[in-house]
Design a protein around this motif. Sequence first.
Motif, PDB file in Angstrom:
ATOM      1  N   LEU A  14      -0.320  -5.697   8.026  1.00 43.56           N
ATOM      2  CA  LEU A  14      -1.388  -6.324   7.254  1.00 43.56           C
ATOM      3  C   LEU A  14      -2.586  -6.641   8.142  1.00 43.56           C
ATOM      4  O   LEU A  14      -3.732  -6.351   7.781  1.00 43.56           O
ATOM      5  CB  LEU A  14      -0.881  -7.593   6.563  1.00 43.56           C
ATOM      6  CG  LEU A  14      -1.895  -8.342   5.705  1.00 43.56           C
ATOM      7  CD1 LEU A  14      -2.580  -7.426   4.693  1.00 43.56           C
ATOM      8  CD2 LEU A  14      -1.224  -9.517   5.017  1.00 43.56           C
ATOM      9  N   LYS A  15      -2.333  -7.194   9.317  1.00 46.73           N
ATOM     10  CA  LYS A  15      -3.436  -7.504  10.236  1.00 46.73           C
ATOM     11  C   LYS A  15      -4.200  -6.236  10.626  1.00 46.73           C
ATOM     12  O   LYS A  15      -5.432  -6.250  10.704  1.00 46.73           O
ATOM     13  CB  LYS A  15      -2.911  -8.199  11.492  1.00 46.73           C
ATOM     14  CG  LYS A  15      -2.560  -9.645  11.284  1.00 46.73           C
ATOM     15  CD  LYS A  15      -2.109 -10.257  12.599  1.00 46.73           C
ATOM     16  CE  LYS A  15      -1.944 -11.741  12.512  1.00 46.73           C
ATOM     17  NZ  LYS A  15      -1.621 -12.339  13.808  1.00 46.73           N
ATOM     18  N   ALA A  34       6.690  -9.249  -0.559  1.00 44.97           N
ATOM     19  CA  ALA A  34       6.163  -7.897  -0.733  1.00 44.97           C
ATOM     20  C   ALA A  34       5.007  -7.918  -1.730  1.00 44.97           C
ATOM     21  O   ALA A  34       4.013  -7.191  -1.557  1.00 44.97           O
ATOM     22  CB  ALA A  34       7.266  -6.955  -1.206  1.00 44.97           C
ATOM     23  N   ALA A  35       5.111  -8.765  -2.747  1.00 42.82           N
ATOM     24  CA  ALA A  35       4.037  -8.873  -3.734  1.00 42.82           C
ATOM     25  C   ALA A  35       2.736  -9.332  -3.068  1.00 42.82           C
ATOM     26  O   ALA A  35       1.666  -8.778  -3.350  1.00 42.82           O
ATOM     27  CB  ALA A  35       4.438  -9.854  -4.839  1.00 42.82           C
ATOM     28  N   PHE A  36       2.828 -10.315  -2.179  1.00 44.75           N
ATOM     29  CA  PHE A  36       1.639 -10.794  -1.469  1.00 44.75           C
ATOM     30  C   PHE A  36       1.047  -9.678  -0.610  1.00 44.75           C
ATOM     31  O   PHE A  36      -0.175  -9.489  -0.591  1.00 44.75           O
ATOM     32  CB  PHE A  36       1.985 -12.006  -0.604  1.00 44.75           C
ATOM     33  CG  PHE A  36       0.847 -12.472   0.258  1.00 44.75           C
ATOM     34  CD1 PHE A  36      -0.208 -13.185  -0.278  1.00 44.75           C
ATOM     35  CD2 PHE A  36       0.829 -12.185   1.615  1.00 44.75           C
ATOM     36  CE1 PHE A  36      -1.269 -13.612   0.522  1.00 44.75           C
ATOM     37  CE2 PHE A  36      -0.221 -12.604   2.417  1.00 44.75           C
ATOM     38  CZ  PHE A  36      -1.270 -13.314   1.870  1.00 44.75           C
ATOM     39  N   LEU A  37       1.885  -8.931   0.081  1.00 48.19           N
ATOM     40  CA  LEU A  37       1.415  -7.818   0.906  1.00 48.19           C
ATOM     41  C   LEU A  37       0.651  -6.820   0.047  1.00 48.19           C
ATOM     42  O   LEU A  37      -0.457  -6.399   0.396  1.00 48.19           O
ATOM     43  CB  LEU A  37       2.590  -7.143   1.616  1.00 48.19           C
ATOM     44  CG  LEU A  37       2.258  -5.894   2.429  1.00 48.19           C
ATOM     45  CD1 LEU A  37       1.292  -6.195   3.558  1.00 48.19           C
ATOM     46  CD2 LEU A  37       3.535  -5.262   2.964  1.00 48.19           C
ATOM     47  N   LEU A  38       1.227  -6.444  -1.093  1.00 46.66           N
ATOM     48  CA  LEU A  38       0.572  -5.481  -1.979  1.00 46.66           C
ATOM     49  C   LEU A  38      -0.727  -6.033  -2.556  1.00 46.66           C
ATOM     50  O   LEU A  38      -1.716  -5.305  -2.678  1.00 46.66           O
ATOM     51  CB  LEU A  38       1.524  -5.058  -3.092  1.00 46.66           C
ATOM     52  CG  LEU A  38       2.733  -4.245  -2.631  1.00 46.66           C
ATOM     53  CD1 LEU A  38       3.692  -4.020  -3.793  1.00 46.66           C
ATOM     54  CD2 LEU A  38       2.307  -2.929  -2.010  1.00 46.66           C
ATOM     55  N   CYS A  85      -2.746  -8.163  -1.110  1.00 46.91           N
ATOM     56  CA  CYS A  85      -3.745  -8.113  -0.028  1.00 46.91           C
ATOM     57  C   CYS A  85      -4.248  -6.697   0.185  1.00 46.91           C
ATOM     58  O   CYS A  85      -5.457  -6.468   0.308  1.00 46.91           O
ATOM     59  CB  CYS A  85      -3.155  -8.649   1.271  1.00 46.91           C
ATOM     60  SG  CYS A  85      -2.854 -10.420   1.266  1.00 46.91           S
ATOM     61  N   LEU A  86      -3.325  -5.750   0.233  1.00 47.53           N
ATOM     62  CA  LEU A  86      -3.716  -4.355   0.462  1.00 47.53           C
ATOM     63  C   LEU A  86      -4.603  -3.840  -0.659  1.00 47.53           C
ATOM     64  O   LEU A  86      -5.600  -3.164  -0.410  1.00 47.53           O
ATOM     65  CB  LEU A  86      -2.472  -3.478   0.630  1.00 47.53           C
ATOM     66  CG  LEU A  86      -1.628  -3.769   1.872  1.00 47.53           C
ATOM     67  CD1 LEU A  86      -0.357  -2.935   1.852  1.00 47.53           C
ATOM     68  CD2 LEU A  86      -2.417  -3.542   3.152  1.00 47.53           C
ATOM     69  N   THR A 122      -5.610   2.432   0.081  1.00 47.04           N
ATOM     70  CA  THR A 122      -4.989   3.372  -0.847  1.00 47.04           C
ATOM     71  C   THR A 122      -3.898   4.196  -0.192  1.00 47.04           C
ATOM     72  O   THR A 122      -3.005   4.697  -0.865  1.00 47.04           O
ATOM     73  CB  THR A 122      -6.042   4.321  -1.447  1.00 47.04           C
ATOM     74  OG1 THR A 122      -6.725   4.997  -0.384  1.00 47.04           O
ATOM     75  CG2 THR A 122      -7.050   3.570  -2.298  1.00 47.04           C
ATOM     76  N   ASP A 123      -3.973   4.336   1.115  1.00 45.60           N
ATOM     77  CA  ASP A 123      -2.953   5.060   1.876  1.00 45.60           C
ATOM     78  C   ASP A 123      -2.436   4.150   2.960  1.00 45.60           C
ATOM     79  O   ASP A 123      -3.215   3.451   3.615  1.00 45.60           O
ATOM     80  CB  ASP A 123      -3.526   6.326   2.520  1.00 45.60           C
ATOM     81  CG  ASP A 123      -3.955   7.352   1.495  1.00 45.60           C
ATOM     82  OD1 ASP A 123      -3.194   7.544   0.520  1.00 45.60           O
ATOM     83  OD2 ASP A 123      -5.034   7.947   1.662  1.00 45.60           O
ATOM     84  N   LEU A 124      -1.130   4.201   3.167  1.00 47.05           N
ATOM     85  CA  LEU A 124      -0.527   3.335   4.162  1.00 47.05           C
ATOM     86  C   LEU A 124       0.451   4.127   5.002  1.00 47.05           C
ATOM     87  O   LEU A 124       1.308   4.835   4.470  1.00 47.05           O
ATOM     88  CB  LEU A 124       0.196   2.186   3.455  1.00 47.05           C
ATOM     89  CG  LEU A 124       0.694   1.031   4.302  1.00 47.05           C
ATOM     90  CD1 LEU A 124      -0.474   0.362   5.021  1.00 47.05           C
ATOM     91  CD2 LEU A 124       1.403   0.030   3.434  1.00 47.05           C
ATOM     92  N   ARG A 125       0.317   4.010   6.283  1.00 45.97           N
ATOM     93  CA  ARG A 125       1.230   4.688   7.205  1.00 45.97           C
ATOM     94  C   ARG A 125       2.105   3.642   7.868  1.00 45.97           C
ATOM     95  O   ARG A 125       1.604   2.717   8.506  1.00 45.97           O
ATOM     96  CB  ARG A 125       0.440   5.448   8.245  1.00 45.97           C
ATOM     97  CG  ARG A 125       1.296   6.303   9.088  1.00 45.97           C
ATOM     98  CD  ARG A 125       0.483   7.206   9.964  1.00 45.97           C
ATOM     99  NE  ARG A 125       1.376   8.216  10.449  1.00 45.97           N
ATOM    100  CZ  ARG A 125       1.085   9.477  10.536  1.00 45.97           C
ATOM    101  NH1 ARG A 125      -0.102   9.887  10.182  1.00 45.97           N
ATOM    102  NH2 ARG A 125       1.956  10.325  10.991  1.00 45.97           N
TER     103      ARG A 125
END
Length: 77
Positions: A19-20, A60-64, A66-67, A73-76
Amino acid sequence: MAKADPATVEFETRAKNLLKAELKRKGVTYAQLAEKLSAIGVTENERNLNNKISRGGFTAAFLLQCLEAVGVTDLRI
């Protein structure tokens, strides 16, 4: 899983770092993140975000949320 479980700690650290990194990549501060989250109906202030993200124990909801708020839109992983 227990909070002290090494696997839990490892994945919390990975989530926090992920996230950071995305915030840094997008050039978004915690204050700006709070504004962007507010726009999608999530109420957090800068201080709470700093504490929550520093701990790494967020959902996980908070992570999503924030993203999405910062336009990832893409996450590695």
